[in-house]
Enzyme design. Sequence first.
Site, PDB file in Angstrom:
ATOM      1  CB  THR A 132      40.336  77.494  61.903  1.00 47.97           C
ATOM      2  OG1 THR A 132      39.145  76.718  62.048  1.00 47.97           O
ATOM      3  CG2 THR A 132      41.477  76.520  61.703  1.00 47.97           C
ATOM      4  CD  GLU A 134      36.788  71.988  61.986  1.00 50.17           C
ATOM      5  OE1 GLU A 134      37.294  70.872  61.868  1.00 50.17           O
ATOM      6  OE2 GLU A 134      35.622  72.154  62.382  1.00 50.17           O
ATOM      7  CE1 TYR A 158      40.755  74.676  56.693  1.00 48.73           C
ATOM      8  CE2 TYR A 158      40.012  74.357  58.946  1.00 48.73           C
ATOM      9  CZ  TYR A 158      40.281  75.188  57.885  1.00 48.73           C
ATOM     10  OH  TYR A 158      40.109  76.542  58.033  1.00 48.73           O
ATOM     11  CE  LYS A 162      43.497  77.287  57.847  1.00 47.65           C
ATOM     12  NZ  LYS A 162      43.754  78.679  57.487  1.00 47.65           N
TER      13      LYS A 162
END
Length: 331
Positions: A132, A134, A158, A162
Site C-alpha cells: 500500500t 501508506e 497500519y 504492511k
Amino acid sequence: MSSQKTALITGVNGMDGSHLADFLLNKGYVVYGMERRSSVKNRINTKHLESNDNFHFVIGDMSDSESLRNIVYLSHPDEVYNLAAQSFVGSSWAIPLETSDTNGLGVLRLLNAVKQYQEHNDKVVKFYQASTSEMFGLMEKGGSSANEQTVFLPRSPYGIAKLYAYWMVRNYRESYGLFACNGILFNHESERRGIEFVTRKISDAVARIHLGMQDKLLLGNLEVWRDWGYAPDYVEGMWLMLQQDTPSDYVLATNEAYSLEQFLDCAFKVVGLDWRDYVEQDERYMRPAEVPYLRGNYGLANDKLGWKPKTSFEELVEIMVNNDINLLRKD
Ligand code: F7E
C-alpha cells in the site's frame, strides 16, 4: 489435466476481493475465497457468487496458520492473492496489535503455507501481496510522485505492519525463490467500498442529503490529498503482475492527486449542491498522525505490464454517488 487455473483470494468479501473474484471468474478461473467465521455473514459484496459453481467460500483466518495451510492444500492454487487485512488506517491506532498480527505476521503465515505446499507438490504457486501507498507515508506535497524506489516513511500502525509484510514478501522471493509480488496500490475506491472510508462516507452522505434523509456531513482533516483510482482497474493490475515470467514489485496509481475538498466539490456537484453548506469538521475523525499527501507513479507497471488506469477521477466520483442514490431509492 485441465488447463483451468485456480486462484485463492483471502479477504474475498472486501471491495478488492470481490472485484478480483468477479474478474478471475470472467477469465475462467476456479476461485476459492477465504472469509472469517462469523455468526453474521458479511457477504454484501459477494452474495452474487454464492450460486456460481466455479466459486467456493472457505473459512480461515490470518491469525491461524493451521487454517491457512489447510486452505492452500485444499484449493491447490496456481495463484494466491492476499487481500485479507485490517484495512482501515484510522482504526489501526485503536487495535495496533491486531493490525500488526493480521497485516504483518499473517502474511508470513500465509507465505509459509504456500512455500510448504509448493515444496510438497513440486509446483509454482504465484503469490500477490496487497502492499500500500501508506508505506510511503510522509511525502512532500507537490514533489515527485512515489515509485518503487521511493523511501518508505509510514505514519500509522497500519502502514508499519504492511511494511513488515512487504519486506517478508521480498525476503521469501530472494531467499526461497518464491514467485511473490508486492502490488503497491494507491487509494482505489468503488461502489463496494466500506462506509467508514472517506470516499464512500461522502458518496453515501451526498445521496442521503439529496434524498432529504440527512442534513450534514461530519468529517475529519480536510487538508489531505490522495491519488484516487477505480478498484476494478486495479484488480486487473494485480492479475497482470502474476502473469509475468519473473516476480517484481509494482506501483499502481493514477499519478494525479486531488484534495478532499476537490472530492467533495465533485461529489456534491453530481446532485447540484455546494458541499460548504453541509460539511462540518469533527475531532473524532482526526488521526493521531496524518498522511497529508500521496501521489504515485505507475510508469513501471505501464512499461512492464501494459497497465494504466482507465477510469477518471470525475467518473469514479459519479459512479459512487449515483450508485448510493440508487441503493437508497431501492431501500
Ligand atoms: O482516508 C481523511 C483521512 O480512510 C483518506 C485504505 O484503503 O488507502 C486507504 O487508506 C483520508 C485520510 O483512506 C475523514 O484522515 C478526513 O487522510 O478513506 P480513508 P486511507 O487512510 O487513505 C490506503 C492506500 C490503504 O492501504 C488503506 O487500506 O481522508 N479523512 N475525514 C477521513 N477519513 C475517513 N475515513 N473519515 C473521515 O471522516
